[in-house]
Write a protein that holds these residues in place. Structure first.
Motif, PDB file in Angstrom:
ATOM      1  N   ASN A 172       0.823  -1.239   0.052  1.00 47.68           N
ATOM      2  CA  ASN A 172       0.006   0.105   0.056  1.00 47.68           C
ATOM      3  C   ASN A 172       0.896   1.164   0.036  1.00 47.68           C
ATOM      4  OD1 ASN A 172      -3.162  -0.382   1.518  1.00 47.68           O
ATOM      5  ND2 ASN A 172      -2.143  -2.055   0.429  1.00 47.68           N
ATOM      6  N   LEU A 173       1.919   1.200   0.791  1.00 50.84           N
ATOM      7  CA  LEU A 173       2.960   2.285   0.742  1.00 50.84           C
ATOM      8  C   LEU A 173       3.712   2.593  -0.488  1.00 50.84           C
ATOM      9  CD1 LEU A 173       4.065   2.039   4.580  1.00 50.84           C
ATOM     10  CD2 LEU A 173       2.402   3.656   3.725  1.00 50.84           C
ATOM     11  N   LYS A 174       3.863   1.626  -1.049  1.00 50.05           N
ATOM     12  CA  LYS A 174       4.632   1.703  -2.492  1.00 50.05           C
ATOM     13  C   LYS A 174       3.857   2.310  -3.544  1.00 50.05           C
ATOM     14  CE  LYS A 174       7.845  -2.340  -1.590  1.00 50.05           C
ATOM     15  NZ  LYS A 174       8.278  -3.524  -1.801  1.00 50.05           N
ATOM     16  N   ASP A 175       2.379   2.044  -3.330  1.00 50.37           N
ATOM     17  CA  ASP A 175       1.541   2.473  -4.464  1.00 50.37           C
ATOM     18  C   ASP A 175       1.833   3.959  -4.963  1.00 50.37           C
ATOM     19  OD1 ASP A 175      -0.742   3.181  -6.045  1.00 50.37           O
ATOM     20  OD2 ASP A 175      -1.437   1.178  -5.451  1.00 50.37           O
ATOM     21  N   LYS A 222      -2.222   4.616  -8.137  1.00 49.95           N
ATOM     22  CA  LYS A 222      -3.820   4.818  -7.616  1.00 49.95           C
ATOM     23  C   LYS A 222      -3.837   5.508  -6.163  1.00 49.95           C
ATOM     24  CE  LYS A 222      -5.648   3.137 -11.099  1.00 49.95           C
ATOM     25  NZ  LYS A 222      -6.239   4.005 -11.971  1.00 49.95           N
ATOM     26  N   ALA A 223      -2.574   6.008  -5.508  1.00 49.62           N
ATOM     27  CA  ALA A 223      -2.566   6.572  -4.374  1.00 49.62           C
ATOM     28  C   ALA A 223      -2.737   8.197  -4.589  1.00 49.62           C
ATOM     29  CB  ALA A 223      -1.204   6.207  -3.552  1.00 49.62           C
ATOM     30  N   TRP A 224      -3.479   8.670  -3.532  1.00 53.77           N
ATOM     31  CA  TRP A 224      -3.349  10.293  -3.427  1.00 53.77           C
ATOM     32  C   TRP A 224      -2.879  10.645  -2.180  1.00 53.77           C
ATOM     33  CZ3 TRP A 224      -6.537  13.319  -6.782  1.00 53.77           C
ATOM     34  CH2 TRP A 224      -7.278  12.527  -7.756  1.00 53.77           C
ATOM     35  N   VAL A 225      -1.978  11.507  -2.016  1.00 51.30           N
ATOM     36  CA  VAL A 225      -1.344  11.949  -0.789  1.00 51.30           C
ATOM     37  C   VAL A 225      -1.917  13.158  -0.382  1.00 51.30           C
ATOM     38  CG1 VAL A 225       0.898  10.527  -1.205  1.00 51.30           C
ATOM     39  CG2 VAL A 225       0.713  13.128  -1.954  1.00 51.30           C
ATOM     40  N   LYS A 285       2.200  10.125  -9.010  1.00 51.21           N
ATOM     41  CA  LYS A 285       2.602   9.366 -10.186  1.00 51.21           C
ATOM     42  C   LYS A 285       4.098   9.037 -10.142  1.00 51.21           C
ATOM     43  CE  LYS A 285      -0.351  12.706 -13.319  1.00 51.21           C
ATOM     44  NZ  LYS A 285      -0.130  13.799 -14.232  1.00 51.21           N
ATOM     45  N   PRO A 286       4.200   7.930 -10.828  1.00 55.71           N
ATOM     46  CA  PRO A 286       5.781   7.343 -10.605  1.00 55.71           C
ATOM     47  C   PRO A 286       6.922   8.288 -11.129  1.00 55.71           C
ATOM     48  CG  PRO A 286       4.224   5.722 -11.802  1.00 55.71           C
ATOM     49  CD  PRO A 286       3.478   7.300 -11.664  1.00 55.71           C
ATOM     50  N   GLU A 331       9.892   2.644 -10.749  1.00 60.89           N
ATOM     51  CA  GLU A 331       8.715   1.551 -11.162  1.00 60.89           C
ATOM     52  C   GLU A 331       7.326   2.046 -10.847  1.00 60.89           C
ATOM     53  OE1 GLU A 331       9.148  -1.096 -13.473  1.00 60.89           O
ATOM     54  OE2 GLU A 331      11.186  -0.429 -13.769  1.00 60.89           O
ATOM     55  N   PRO A 332       6.413   1.803 -11.750  1.00 61.15           N
ATOM     56  CA  PRO A 332       4.911   1.982 -11.339  1.00 61.15           C
ATOM     57  C   PRO A 332       4.600   0.774 -10.245  1.00 61.15           C
ATOM     58  CG  PRO A 332       5.254   2.242 -13.756  1.00 61.15           C
ATOM     59  CD  PRO A 332       6.547   1.786 -13.192  1.00 61.15           C
TER      60      PRO A 332
END
Length: 670
Positions: A630-633, A636-639, A649-650, A655-656
């Motif tokens: 989850n922390l690597k996403d 699809k993650a919003w901060v 965005k990567p 790596e995505p």
């Protein structure tokens, strides 16, 4: 209190729904999945108005004008919600227009021009399937303005006859098919209201149809039950359900072709304020887009096939296997069908003496409910605690309660004043060495439909200590006994919050002593004031806090001197992130818990919830894999930045990583 910074619950929820909407505008999302996200946004907003906005109107009507912890009075908050919701609906309309253009390029035409061959087919549909069902009401002294039920689409028609203007209204039947797919050289998707509007001259012979406009009302649909006055909760819930469709108006959706005179006419007869009006393009209510997402697999996410981990099969040897170790299932990557099969196996296993279960939400045609009923008919002791007040599932749960009682199950409805939100199953089996209790604790419902789209954790163990505590939980739910000697399980409203605070305090003590102190919290909502302030204390003490909060979040991250050690992210993807997993560093011992409870006042004080500590080494490692992924996403993650969110965005060097795709492609549990 003034030094603490809180984000308003309703505004935070609207931010969450905006993140859902943005998935429909994400180029990486398949086309028909974009339609689904547009529909989810609409469905979410419907419930928000029916419950949350309706509650604020009740407060205003009661002249309650005290500011909440975020600084809003109910009236001020309604104005803020109106501004935000109007902006989001405009954004949704813009994205919808963009998506239907893309659909047309793939020969799926939504809102087509009705002419030529299509015109003849539409008229045939109207004559055969629609006209027999509709009942127009032309307004007059003898025919006053009819009552419009909650979420019911209507067509308001302006007519002319003999030089006089007349108004009529067609309330579209609830059971009428909403969208008709007509397959010619393309697939044309035509809504029932479009077809009716097209064929209005046939509805009103002798009148000239001047124009027509689509209308939809949202009403207060909150279901309040005074259990102290309810001798039979089952009966009072059944009576209350009918009132849900008749609440006060909290939102009016009207198509943008309607002139001001029509809006004023409707306002005088229905009664609503200008800020309640949402002028939108047709079609209204985009939840119909759910029905357009089949038949084109190339425009959807690739089919996901969940599997049963650990080589388990629910055969005659399954109980021997379950005694060997604890098992963690991570749905929908793991197949929830195993869990249904386990209950089915228990229903026919001669050595199984009893099954106990909590039931909060179950799907239509639930095989689990059928298995419980069959077990009771076979003479087993089946005890089911049904939550009749599970919002919008009350009617279905009433039906399950009757079915189970008729089969011979012992059915109870929990504890007055508390919703039963814990998710538990216990199978009691007589074996050569004595009675063995197989305990099943989950973060999600026993719902075979939502198990395919919600991520959740199921934990199965034959550990007798856990079995003892689960049995005590059922005794509390069914016999109202207040059992306080908990170890692995903490229960709300009596001890769960205190347990969390104790664990946070331990991290604070370590941080103040210069020791490593960390927390990793994955939940769906955070709004409980006391827990937020305790997180403030932890951050100021130097505890490093990572939070993965899908929806409502009342805390602001990164505020210097207050929350600078807190980082918050939200993951919105193909599946709805639903498990609650909490990890405390705890001086290097790493204590890990799963829970049914979000960090909200209602979960801590008005519901029966559970917090369960996982001690098995393999299970803990697997759960930490979930958290680290989850922390690597970064797709699809919003901060959270301040009170707003930014989509990750990567970076060029990264790596995505999409955590949901990671687990789809990873055969975990073999």
């Amino acid at each position: 209190m003034s030094e603490y910074k809180f984000i308003n619950r309703e505004i935070s929820w609207l931010q969450f729904n905006e993140r859902v909407l943005r998935e429909a505008d994400d180029d990486s999302v398949p086309l028909l999945e974009k339609l689904k996200f547009l529909a989810i946004f609409s469905s979410n907003l419907d419930e928000f108005f029916m419950i949350r906005v309706a509650g604020l109107y009740d407060q205003v009507e009661a002249k309650y004008d005290i500011k909440d912890v975020s600084g809003y009075t109910p009236k001020e908050l309604l104005a803020k919600i109106s501004d935000t919701a109007h902006r989001l609906v405009k954004d949704q309309q813009k994205i919808f227009r963009k998506v239907i253009k893309e659909c047309a390029r793939h020969h799926i035409v939504i809102q087509p021009e009705i002419d030529g061959e299509l015109s003849d087919i539409v008229e045939s549909i109207f004559n055969d399937e629609i006209q027999p069902l509709i009942s127009p009401v032309t307004l007059s002294a003898a025919n006053p303005f009819p009552f419009i039920y909650n979420l019911r689409q209507c067509i308001f028609v302006k007519l002319e006859k003999g030089g006089e203007t007349h108004y009529s209204i067609i309330i579209i039947p609830e059971n009428l098919q909403r969208v008709f797919k007509i397959r010619l050289h393309r697939t044309y998707c035509v809504t029932s209201e479009e077809i009716i509007a097209r064929c209005l001259p046939q509805v009103y012979p002798g009148y000239k149809v001047m124009d027509s406009y689509t209308l939809r009302l949202t009403r207060n649909a909150d279901l309040t039950v005074d259990e102290d006055e309810a001798e039979d909760l089952l009966k009072i819930i059944e009576k209350k359900l009918s009132s849900r469709k008749k609440g006060n108006v909290v939102r009016v959706e009207l198509d943008k072709t309607a002139p001001d005179e029509v809006l004023k006419f409707l306002q005088e007869r229905i009664g609503f304020d200008n800020e309640d009006v949402y002028i939108v393009d047709k079609p209204l209510d985009l939840t119909f887009l759910f029905s357009l997402t089949d038949g084109n697999p190339e425009l959807m996410y690739p089919e996901h096939k969940p599997f049963v981990p650990y080589g388990l099969t629910a055969d005659e040897n399954i109980f021997e296997r379950l005694k060997e170790r604890d098992y963690v299932f991570y749905r929908p990557y793991h197949d929830f069908g195993f869990n249904s099969a386990l209950i089915r196996r228990a229903s026919v296993d001669e050595q199984v003496l009893a099954v106990k279960m909590t039931l909060y939400r179950a799907n239509r045609g639930s095989s689990i409910v059928e298995s419980l009923a069959e077990a009771a008919r076979r003479g087993k002791q089946i005890c089911v605690v049904i939550e009749l007040k599970a919002r919008f599932d009350e009617e279905r749960n009433v039906g399950w309660a009757k079915k189970l009682e008729e089969a011979g199950c012992i059915v109870t409805y929990g504890i007055p004043g508390l919703k039963i939100h814990s998710k538990n199953l216990q199978i009691i089996r007589k074996e050569p060495q004595g009675i063995v209790r197989y305990s099943y604790l989950s973060t999600g419902n026993f719902n075979e439909a939502t198990a395919k789209i919600y991520t959740d954790i199921d934990y199965i163990t034959a550990d007798e200590a856990v079995g003892h505590e689960c049995a005590n939980l059922f005794n509390m739910l069914m016999g109202y006994t207040d059992y306080a000697d908990w170890n692995r399980i903490s229960v709300a409203p009596t001890g769960l919050k205190a347990k969390l605070i104790s664990l946070i305090n331990y991290e604070i003590e370590n941080a103040l002593a210069g020791k490593k102190a960390e927390m990793l919290i994955k939940i769906n909502s955070l709004i409980d004031k006391e827990l937020i302030m305790k997180l403030h204390d932890a951050s100021r003490a130097g505890v490093k806090i990572e939070m993965i909060i899908r929806g409502i979040c009342g805390i602001t991250a990164g505020v210097k001197g207050l929350t600078e050690n807190i980082r918050i992210r939200s993951i919105i993807g193909r599946f709805l992130e639903h498990p609650r997993i909490i990890l405390f560093h705890h001086g290097g011992k790493k204590r890990l818990f799963i829970s049914t409870a979000d960090w909200m006042e209602r979960n801590m004080h008005s519901r029966v919830e559970q917090l369960f500590e996982i001690t098995d080494k393999n299970a803990k490692e697997f759960m930490m894999t979930i958290l680290s992924s989850n922390l690597k996403d970064n797709t699809k993650a919003w901060v959270m930045e301040g009170e707003a969110y930014r989509k990750l965005k990567p970076a060029e060097s990264e790596e995505p990583h999409n955590t949901q795709e990671f687990f789809i492609g990873k055969q975990i549990g073999h």
